[in-house]
Design a protein around this motif. Structure first.
Motif, PDB file in Angstrom:
ATOM      1  N   MET A   1       0.820  -1.196   0.000  1.00 50.66           N
ATOM      2  CA  MET A   1       0.000   0.000   0.000  1.00 50.66           C
ATOM      3  C   MET A   1       0.865   1.260   0.000  1.00 50.66           C
ATOM      4  O   MET A   1       0.535   2.240  -0.645  1.00 50.66           O
ATOM      5  CB  MET A   1      -0.928  -0.038   1.224  1.00 50.66           C
ATOM      6  N   ASN A   2       1.978   1.220   0.760  1.00 47.13           N
ATOM      7  CA  ASN A   2       2.851   2.397   0.824  1.00 47.13           C
ATOM      8  C   ASN A   2       3.456   2.726  -0.532  1.00 47.13           C
ATOM      9  O   ASN A   2       3.632   3.897  -0.870  1.00 47.13           O
ATOM     10  CB  ASN A   2       3.955   2.193   1.852  1.00 47.13           C
ATOM     11  N   LYS A   3       3.787   1.697  -1.316  1.00 48.06           N
ATOM     12  CA  LYS A   3       4.356   1.946  -2.641  1.00 48.06           C
ATOM     13  C   LYS A   3       3.334   2.615  -3.554  1.00 48.06           C
ATOM     14  O   LYS A   3       3.673   3.510  -4.324  1.00 48.06           O
ATOM     15  CB  LYS A   3       4.843   0.646  -3.283  1.00 48.06           C
ATOM     16  N   ILE A   4       2.088   2.191  -3.459  1.00 45.87           N
ATOM     17  CA  ILE A   4       1.037   2.789  -4.283  1.00 45.87           C
ATOM     18  C   ILE A   4       0.861   4.258  -3.920  1.00 45.87           C
ATOM     19  O   ILE A   4       0.796   5.127  -4.798  1.00 45.87           O
ATOM     20  CB  ILE A   4      -0.294   2.013  -4.110  1.00 45.87           C
ATOM     21  N   ILE A   5       0.809   4.544  -2.631  1.00 49.04           N
ATOM     22  CA  ILE A   5       0.658   5.930  -2.182  1.00 49.04           C
ATOM     23  C   ILE A   5       1.860   6.757  -2.628  1.00 49.04           C
ATOM     24  O   ILE A   5       1.714   7.909  -3.058  1.00 49.04           O
ATOM     25  CB  ILE A   5       0.465   5.991  -0.655  1.00 49.04           C
ATOM     26  N   LYS A   6       3.044   6.173  -2.543  1.00 50.39           N
ATOM     27  CA  LYS A   6       4.255   6.872  -2.967  1.00 50.39           C
ATOM     28  C   LYS A   6       4.181   7.238  -4.451  1.00 50.39           C
ATOM     29  O   LYS A   6       4.477   8.373  -4.847  1.00 50.39           O
ATOM     30  CB  LYS A   6       5.476   6.007  -2.690  1.00 50.39           C
ATOM     31  N   TRP A   7       3.772   6.303  -5.301  1.00 48.44           N
ATOM     32  CA  TRP A   7       3.681   6.565  -6.736  1.00 48.44           C
ATOM     33  C   TRP A   7       2.586   7.578  -7.057  1.00 48.44           C
ATOM     34  O   TRP A   7       2.743   8.426  -7.933  1.00 48.44           O
ATOM     35  CB  TRP A   7       3.469   5.267  -7.516  1.00 48.44           C
ATOM     36  N   ILE A   8       1.469   7.485  -6.353  1.00 47.03           N
ATOM     37  CA  ILE A   8       0.388   8.462  -6.556  1.00 47.03           C
ATOM     38  C   ILE A   8       0.860   9.855  -6.168  1.00 47.03           C
ATOM     39  O   ILE A   8       0.599  10.837  -6.872  1.00 47.03           O
ATOM     40  CB  ILE A   8      -0.875   8.050  -5.764  1.00 47.03           C
ATOM     41  N   THR A   9       1.578   9.951  -5.055  1.00 48.41           N
ATOM     42  CA  THR A   9       2.101  11.246  -4.615  1.00 48.41           C
ATOM     43  C   THR A   9       3.052  11.829  -5.656  1.00 48.41           C
ATOM     44  O   THR A   9       2.977  13.025  -5.981  1.00 48.41           O
ATOM     45  CB  THR A   9       2.821  11.093  -3.259  1.00 48.41           C
ATOM     46  N   TRP A  10       3.945  11.014  -6.182  1.00 47.96           N
ATOM     47  CA  TRP A  10       4.869  11.482  -7.217  1.00 47.96           C
ATOM     48  C   TRP A  10       4.115  11.939  -8.465  1.00 47.96           C
ATOM     49  O   TRP A  10       4.447  12.966  -9.059  1.00 47.96           O
ATOM     50  CB  TRP A  10       5.884  10.395  -7.581  1.00 47.96           C
ATOM     51  N   ALA A  11       3.092  11.182  -8.847  1.00 37.96           N
ATOM     52  CA  ALA A  11       2.316  11.544 -10.040  1.00 37.96           C
ATOM     53  C   ALA A  11       1.607  12.880  -9.838  1.00 37.96           C
ATOM     54  O   ALA A  11       1.608  13.743 -10.732  1.00 37.96           O
ATOM     55  CB  ALA A  11       1.310  10.447 -10.376  1.00 37.96           C
ATOM     56  N   LEU A  12       1.021  13.076  -8.668  1.00 41.08           N
ATOM     57  CA  LEU A  12       0.333  14.341  -8.382  1.00 41.08           C
ATOM     58  C   LEU A  12       1.313  15.508  -8.379  1.00 41.08           C
ATOM     59  O   LEU A  12       1.006  16.593  -8.889  1.00 41.08           O
ATOM     60  CB  LEU A  12      -0.400  14.255  -7.044  1.00 41.08           C
ATOM     61  N   MET A  13       2.497  15.285  -7.814  1.00 41.67           N
ATOM     62  CA  MET A  13       3.498  16.342  -7.803  1.00 41.67           C
ATOM     63  C   MET A  13       3.959  16.683  -9.220  1.00 41.67           C
ATOM     64  O   MET A  13       4.096  17.854  -9.572  1.00 41.67           O
ATOM     65  CB  MET A  13       4.702  15.936  -6.960  1.00 41.67           C
ATOM     66  N   ILE A  14       4.163  15.679 -10.048  1.00 37.73           N
ATOM     67  CA  ILE A  14       4.604  15.915 -11.424  1.00 37.73           C
ATOM     68  C   ILE A  14       3.542  16.701 -12.196  1.00 37.73           C
ATOM     69  O   ILE A  14       3.860  17.640 -12.932  1.00 37.73           O
ATOM     70  CB  ILE A  14       4.957  14.580 -12.109  1.00 37.73           C
ATOM     71  N   VAL A  15       2.281  16.342 -12.021  1.00 41.94           N
ATOM     72  CA  VAL A  15       1.203  17.075 -12.694  1.00 41.94           C
ATOM     73  C   VAL A  15       1.181  18.536 -12.227  1.00 41.94           C
ATOM     74  O   VAL A  15       1.025  19.463 -13.028  1.00 41.94           O
ATOM     75  CB  VAL A  15      -0.163  16.393 -12.465  1.00 41.94           C
ATOM     76  N   GLY A  16       1.349  18.758 -10.928  1.00 36.42           N
ATOM     77  CA  GLY A  16       1.395  20.118 -10.407  1.00 36.42           C
ATOM     78  C   GLY A  16       2.553  20.921 -10.981  1.00 36.42           C
ATOM     79  O   GLY A  16       2.396  22.095 -11.338  1.00 36.42           O
ATOM     80  N   VAL A  17       3.720  20.292 -11.104  1.00 36.67           N
ATOM     81  CA  VAL A  17       4.876  20.976 -11.690  1.00 36.67           C
ATOM     82  C   VAL A  17       4.609  21.290 -13.158  1.00 36.67           C
ATOM     83  O   VAL A  17       4.941  22.383 -13.640  1.00 36.67           O
ATOM     84  CB  VAL A  17       6.149  20.119 -11.516  1.00 36.67           C
ATOM     85  N   ILE A  18       3.995  20.372 -13.877  1.00 39.92           N
ATOM     86  CA  ILE A  18       3.681  20.605 -15.293  1.00 39.92           C
ATOM     87  C   ILE A  18       2.723  21.790 -15.430  1.00 39.92           C
ATOM     88  O   ILE A  18       2.914  22.661 -16.284  1.00 39.92           O
ATOM     89  CB  ILE A  18       3.097  19.333 -15.947  1.00 39.92           C
ATOM     90  N   PHE A  19       1.700  21.855 -14.582  1.00 38.19           N
ATOM     91  CA  PHE A  19       0.767  22.979 -14.632  1.00 38.19           C
ATOM     92  C   PHE A  19       1.473  24.294 -14.308  1.00 38.19           C
ATOM     93  O   PHE A  19       1.202  25.326 -14.915  1.00 38.19           O
ATOM     94  CB  PHE A  19      -0.411  22.764 -13.683  1.00 38.19           C
ATOM     95  N   THR A  20       2.378  24.264 -13.349  1.00 43.05           N
ATOM     96  CA  THR A  20       3.119  25.470 -12.984  1.00 43.05           C
ATOM     97  C   THR A  20       3.995  25.933 -14.141  1.00 43.05           C
ATOM     98  O   THR A  20       4.038  27.133 -14.460  1.00 43.05           O
ATOM     99  CB  THR A  20       3.978  25.211 -11.731  1.00 43.05           C
ATOM    100  N   ILE A  21       4.690  25.005 -14.783  1.00 47.05           N
ATOM    101  CA  ILE A  21       5.516  25.345 -15.940  1.00 47.05           C
ATOM    102  C   ILE A  21       4.647  25.905 -17.063  1.00 47.05           C
ATOM    103  O   ILE A  21       5.031  26.859 -17.746  1.00 47.05           O
ATOM    104  CB  ILE A  21       6.323  24.114 -16.406  1.00 47.05           C
ATOM    105  N   LEU A  22       3.461  25.347 -17.235  1.00 46.23           N
ATOM    106  CA  LEU A  22       2.531  25.827 -18.262  1.00 46.23           C
ATOM    107  C   LEU A  22       2.147  27.285 -18.015  1.00 46.23           C
ATOM    108  O   LEU A  22       2.086  28.077 -18.952  1.00 46.23           O
ATOM    109  CB  LEU A  22       1.275  24.944 -18.289  1.00 46.23           C
ATOM    110  N   VAL A  23       1.916  27.636 -16.756  1.00 45.17           N
ATOM    111  CA  VAL A  23       1.563  29.023 -16.428  1.00 45.17           C
ATOM    112  C   VAL A  23       2.711  29.957 -16.817  1.00 45.17           C
ATOM    113  O   VAL A  23       2.494  30.998 -17.446  1.00 45.17           O
ATOM    114  CB  VAL A  23       1.226  29.173 -14.928  1.00 45.17           C
TER     115      VAL A  23
END
Length: 137
Positions: A1-23
């Motif tokens: 379960m911890n690995k899944i949460i870890k990967w989800i957290t990384w994915a959410l962070m990457i999406v946030g960084v992509i949106f920030t770069i887009l701005v």
């Protein structure tokens, strides 16, 4: 379960960084800023849902922790209340745009105060951890 949460957290962070770069890439266009704001709203909703889930799950698994959870919630309400009381709600110096309501100014200052409190708490936690670690050794 911890690995899944870890990967989800990384994915959410990457999406946030992509949106920030887009701005920044689009020089703050309305569409990109709105997209980033909606992403922030989604992240806040996800955080609140996670906290509520954790509280409910912990209350079911260990009912004795309900008292501790209540103390933490009361502490959070007191902290938010203090941030609100200390928020001046004054207009920004040099702002020449559309007038902003007093309530919006007070809310903005409250959030800024909460940010200051959080940064101070984080710095104190780092210092306390370093002192505790050095005392242990």
């Amino acid at each position: 379960m911890n690995k899944i949460i870890k990967w989800i957290t990384w994915a959410l962070m990457i999406v946030g960084v992509i949106f920030t770069i887009l701005v920044f890439a689009q020089n703050g266009s309305d569409l990109s800023v709105n997209l980033l704001l909606y992403w922030a709203y989604a992240m806040v909703a996800l955080a609140i849902a996670s906290i509520v889930y954790g509280i409910v799950r912990d209350s079911i698994i260990n009912p004795k922790n309900v008292k501790k959870i209540g103390i933490v919630l009361v502490g959070a309400v007191v902290l938010i209340g203090l941030a609100y009381v200390f928020a001046p709600g004054t207009p920004a110096v040099g702002y020449v745009g559309a007038p902003v309501s007093d309530g919006a100014l007070k809310l903005t200052d409250t959030v800024l105060n909460l940010t200051y409190f959080s940064v101070a708490a984080a710095i104190l936690a780092v210092i306390a951890a370093a002192v505790m670690d050095s005392v242990k050794k």
